[in-house]
Every structure is written in C-alpha cells, then in structure tokens.
Design an enzyme around this catalytic site. Structure first.
Site, PDB file in Angstrom:
ATOM      1  N   SER A 140       0.820  -1.280  -0.052  1.00 43.41           N
ATOM      2  CA  SER A 140      -0.131   0.059  -0.004  1.00 43.41           C
ATOM      3  C   SER A 140       1.027   1.163  -0.067  1.00 43.41           C
ATOM      4  CB  SER A 140      -0.860   0.040   1.304  1.00 43.41           C
ATOM      5  OG  SER A 140      -1.703   1.340   1.610  1.00 43.41           O
ATOM      6  N   TYR A 153      -1.697  -0.762  10.770  1.00 44.03           N
ATOM      7  CA  TYR A 153      -1.683  -1.042   9.268  1.00 44.03           C
ATOM      8  C   TYR A 153      -0.396  -0.334   8.359  1.00 44.03           C
ATOM      9  CZ  TYR A 153      -3.877  -1.108   4.620  1.00 44.03           C
ATOM     10  OH  TYR A 153      -4.054  -1.112   3.215  1.00 44.03           O
TER      11      TYR A 153
HETATM   12  N1  LIG Z   1      -8.686  -0.430  -1.113  1.00 40.69           N
HETATM   13  C1  LIG Z   1      -7.708   0.400  -1.054  1.00 40.69           C
HETATM   14  O1  LIG Z   1      -7.821   1.916  -0.752  1.00 40.69           O
HETATM   15  C2  LIG Z   1      -6.400  -0.182  -0.640  1.00 40.69           C
HETATM   16  C3  LIG Z   1      -5.122   0.571  -0.681  1.00 40.69           C
HETATM   17  C4  LIG Z   1      -3.879  -0.011  -0.621  1.00 40.69           C
HETATM   18  C5  LIG Z   1      -3.886  -1.350  -0.460  1.00 40.69           C
HETATM   19  N2  LIG Z   1      -5.056  -1.926  -0.236  1.00 40.69           N
HETATM   20  C6  LIG Z   1      -5.012  -3.657  -0.041  1.00 40.69           C
HETATM   21  O2  LIG Z   1      -5.333  -4.429  -1.154  1.00 40.69           O
HETATM   22  C7  LIG Z   1      -5.872  -5.602  -0.409  1.00 40.69           C
HETATM   23  C8  LIG Z   1      -7.108  -5.792  -0.970  1.00 40.69           C
HETATM   24  O3  LIG Z   1      -8.220  -5.051  -0.215  1.00 40.69           O
HETATM   25  P1  LIG Z   1      -9.533  -4.298  -1.173  1.00 40.69           P
HETATM   26  O4  LIG Z   1      -9.291  -2.974  -1.012  1.00 40.69           O
HETATM   27  O5  LIG Z   1      -9.554  -5.163  -2.601  1.00 40.69           O
HETATM   28  O6  LIG Z   1     -10.588  -4.892  -0.156  1.00 40.69           O
HETATM   29  P2  LIG Z   1     -11.515  -5.970   0.077  1.00 40.69           P
HETATM   30  O7  LIG Z   1     -12.440  -5.858  -1.180  1.00 40.69           O
HETATM   31  O8  LIG Z   1     -12.303  -5.644   1.347  1.00 40.69           O
HETATM   32  O9  LIG Z   1     -10.806  -7.345  -0.172  1.00 40.69           O
HETATM   33  C9  LIG Z   1     -10.102  -7.854   0.896  1.00 40.69           C
HETATM   34  C10 LIG Z   1     -10.063  -9.380   0.272  1.00 40.69           C
HETATM   35  O10 LIG Z   1      -9.260  -9.945   1.452  1.00 40.69           O
HETATM   36  C11 LIG Z   1      -9.829 -11.263   1.966  1.00 40.69           C
HETATM   37  N3  LIG Z   1      -9.524 -11.440   3.203  1.00 40.69           N
HETATM   38  C12 LIG Z   1      -9.544 -10.585   4.381  1.00 40.69           C
HETATM   39  N4  LIG Z   1      -9.016 -11.353   5.398  1.00 40.69           N
HETATM   40  C13 LIG Z   1      -8.798 -12.322   4.957  1.00 40.69           C
HETATM   41  C14 LIG Z   1      -8.084 -13.683   5.736  1.00 40.69           C
HETATM   42  N5  LIG Z   1      -7.924 -13.424   6.807  1.00 40.69           N
HETATM   43  N6  LIG Z   1      -7.774 -14.549   4.978  1.00 40.69           N
HETATM   44  C15 LIG Z   1      -8.309 -15.028   3.759  1.00 40.69           C
HETATM   45  N7  LIG Z   1      -8.836 -13.759   3.055  1.00 40.69           N
HETATM   46  C16 LIG Z   1      -9.065 -12.423   3.785  1.00 40.69           C
HETATM   47  C17 LIG Z   1     -11.462 -10.770   1.828  1.00 40.69           C
HETATM   48  O11 LIG Z   1     -12.310 -12.135   1.408  1.00 40.69           O
HETATM   49  P3  LIG Z   1     -13.033 -12.527   2.677  1.00 40.69           P
HETATM   50  O12 LIG Z   1     -13.603 -11.590   3.694  1.00 40.69           O
HETATM   51  O13 LIG Z   1     -14.084 -13.473   2.177  1.00 40.69           O
HETATM   52  O14 LIG Z   1     -12.076 -13.499   3.604  1.00 40.69           O
HETATM   53  C18 LIG Z   1     -11.315 -10.047   0.307  1.00 40.69           C
HETATM   54  O15 LIG Z   1     -11.343 -10.863  -0.533  1.00 40.69           O
HETATM   55  C19 LIG Z   1      -5.607  -5.413   1.085  1.00 40.69           C
HETATM   56  O16 LIG Z   1      -4.409  -6.109   1.339  1.00 40.69           O
HETATM   57  C20 LIG Z   1      -5.619  -3.807   1.249  1.00 40.69           C
HETATM   58  O17 LIG Z   1      -4.763  -3.568   2.607  1.00 40.69           O
HETATM   59  C21 LIG Z   1      -6.298  -1.627  -0.496  1.00 40.69           C
END
Ligand SMILES: NC(=O)c1ccc[n+]([C@@H]2O[C@H](COP(=O)([O-])OP(=O)(O)OC[C@H]3O[C@@H](n4cnc5c(N)ncnc54)[C@H](OP(=O)(O)O)[C@@H]3O)[C@@H](O)[C@H]2O)c1
Length: 248
Positions: A140, A153
């Site tokens: 991130s 985080y």
């Molecule tokens: N959105 C942003 O602004 C942003 C910015 C920078 C980085 N990121 C990073 O991008 C990644 C994906 O996030 P996203 O924004 O796409 O959010 P999201 O739509 O909430 O996706 C998160 C994913 O992680 C899975 N997950 C969460 N905890 C888990 C666990 N303990 N074991 C297995 N799967 C798990 C969730 O599925 P289940 O709940 O079904 O397990 C979901 O598929 C994360 O690492 C986040 O930190 C996001």
C-alpha cells in the site's frame, strides 16, 4: 498466459477479484482463497465464464495448513504454479495509538504480515518447480509513508515490503521474481468501510491524491499483470500506483 496458473488470496472481492478476472481474460487458470464461501463461489463462476479453469478455497491466510493444502491442490490440478498475488488484507480503523489494543495488533499483523509470509513460504518452491514466475505482494502507500492513528496498518504494510525485498534476493538466481504493488486509495469494499466512519473522509482522502481521484481495482490489476508477464528484469520492487500520492 495460456497454461499458466495464478493463486490469489482475497480473490473474491475488490483488487483481488479484478486481478483474477484480468488474468482469466488473458487465458490463465486462477485459484482464489478467501474466507466467505458464497463470495468465493460467485467469483469462481465469473472466472470460469471467461473460459479458463478455476478453483476456490474457503480459508484464512493465517492458517498454514489451509495455505499449504490449497497451494498443493492448485499446482496439482491446474498444471503447476507460475504466479501468486498475496493480496488478502484487513484495514485499521483510525484510533489514537494509546487506545489501540493487542487484539487490533494481532488481527492486523497476523493477516497482513503472517499471511503474506506463510503464502511466500509455500508458493516460492512451487513456482520455482514450474521453471520461473513471479509473486506480487499487495502492500500500500501505507508501506511507503507514515499516517497518524494507523500505526498497525502502516507497520504491517511496511513489513510486506521487507518480506518482498528479502524473498526477492533469496530467489533472484532461481528465476522467481518477487515484487510489491503499493496502491493509494482504491474503490473497494475495504475503502467503503474505511470512509464510512467519517462523512468528510472520502473527500479528504481523494484530495490527498494529486490526480484528484481514487483508483479502480482494474488499474491495480493491470500493474500486477505487467509485473508477472512483462517485467522480466524487475525484482524486489515496490511499485506505487497512487495518482501521485507519494510524490510530494
Ligand atoms: N482499497 C484500498 O484503498 C487499498 C489501498 C492500498 C492497499 N490495499 C490492499 O489491497 C488488498 C485488497 O483490499 P481491497 O481494497 O480489495 O479490499 P476488499 O475488497 O475488502 O478485499 C479484501 C479481500 O481479502 C480477503 N480477506 C480478508 N481477510 C482475510 C483472511 N484472514 N484470510 C483470507 N482472506 C481474507 C477478503 O475476503 P473474505 O472476507 O471472504 O476473507 C477479500 O477478498 C488489501 O491487502 C489492502 O490492504 C487496499
């Protein structure tokens, strides 16, 4: 990407799902692992509609047996393992440091750091066995800068970059590359949960990006595809995908 296989954690939603669909469009077989069974099945159906083979595993990235078993089944069923996107992660609700708890620490560090480390541990030998390939870890902009009230985080995403650089060095001669993406704010369920806590937060976050908008999951997916398929002399790197967030 025909006859190639990618394993994606958190592949049922947001950035992970967009990446799964892009790799499937490019002809790769896709295995996803996340906890919610219904969302996993729905994502798998979308992937299969694109004409490739898909597997979905319901499990938690903090469970080593789950990770090891899912990866072994993926390699056995889908013709080896070539790429992995260690993307599953959880956010932190902004909280003064003195009010943060050990439960917050364990939840965030376990999923965001231990989960990536466990995945690397079991993915790297399988990718090496396939000849060559690439792992992309989802860090991130929080892996590149500090942010008040988000210490856990931020620490977790900095740690993802430490894992990325060290694993890249360890595997540099093996043909397996290890890189990280560092997205700014991206419109996903996580982002919606994060900004829902405060009515001004979405506006404030968007204005911190010089390009004046948040990103889309597809914009991150295309960078993951580039790192896996095209960036054949790139390893150990943290690629900021952030509309200029980290430039000033
Ligand atoms: N959105 C942003 O602004 C942003 C910015 C920078 C980085 N990121 C990073 O991008 C990644 C994906 O996030 P996203 O924004 O796409 O959010 P999201 O739509 O909430 O996706 C998160 C994913 O992680 C899975 N997950 C969460 N905890 C888990 C666990 N303990 N074991 C297995 N799967 C798990 C969730 O599925 P289940 O709940 O079904 O397990 C979901 O598929 C994360 O690492 C986040 O930190 C996001």
């Amino acid at each position: 990407m025909n006859n190639k296989t990618i394993f994606i954690t958190g592949g049922n939603s947001g950035i992970g799902l967009a990446t799964a669909l892009l790799f499937a469009k490019e002809g790769a077989n896709v295995a996803i692992l996340s906890r919610r069974r219904h969302e996993n099945a729905a994502a798998r159906a979308k992937i299969e509609k694109l004409g490739v083979k898909a597997l979905d595993f319901a499990g938690d990235v903090t469970d080593e047996t789950t990770i090891r078993t899912a990866l072994a089944k993926t390699a056995e069923t889908l013709g080896g393992l070539h790429f992995a996107f260690n993307n599953a992660g959880v956010e932190q609700v902004p909280t003064p440091l003195v009010e943060q708890t050990l439960e917050d620490y364990r939840r965030i560090i376990d999923v965001n750091v231990m989960g990536v480390w466990l995945c690397l541990k079991h993915e790297l030998p399988l990718i090496e066995k396939s000849g060559d390939g690439c792992v992309v870890n989802n860090s991130s902009v929080a892996g590149l800068v500090g942010m008040a009230q988000l210490e856990l985080y931020i620490a977790s995403k900095h740690a993802v970059l430490g894992l990325t650089k060290s694993a890249a060095l360890e595997y540099a001669k093996s043909g397996v590359r290890v890189n990280a993406v560092c997205p700014g704010a991206v419109h996903t369920e996580m982002y919606e949960r994060f900004v829902s806590k405060d009515p001004n937060l979405a506006h404030n976050i968007e204005s911190m990006h010089p390009m004046g908008r948040s990103g889309t999951p597809e914009e991150i997916a295309s960078a993951v595809l580039w790192l896996c398929r095209d960036a054949t002399w790139t390893t150990g790197q943290a690629l900021a995908l952030d509309g200029g967030f980290t430039v000033p």
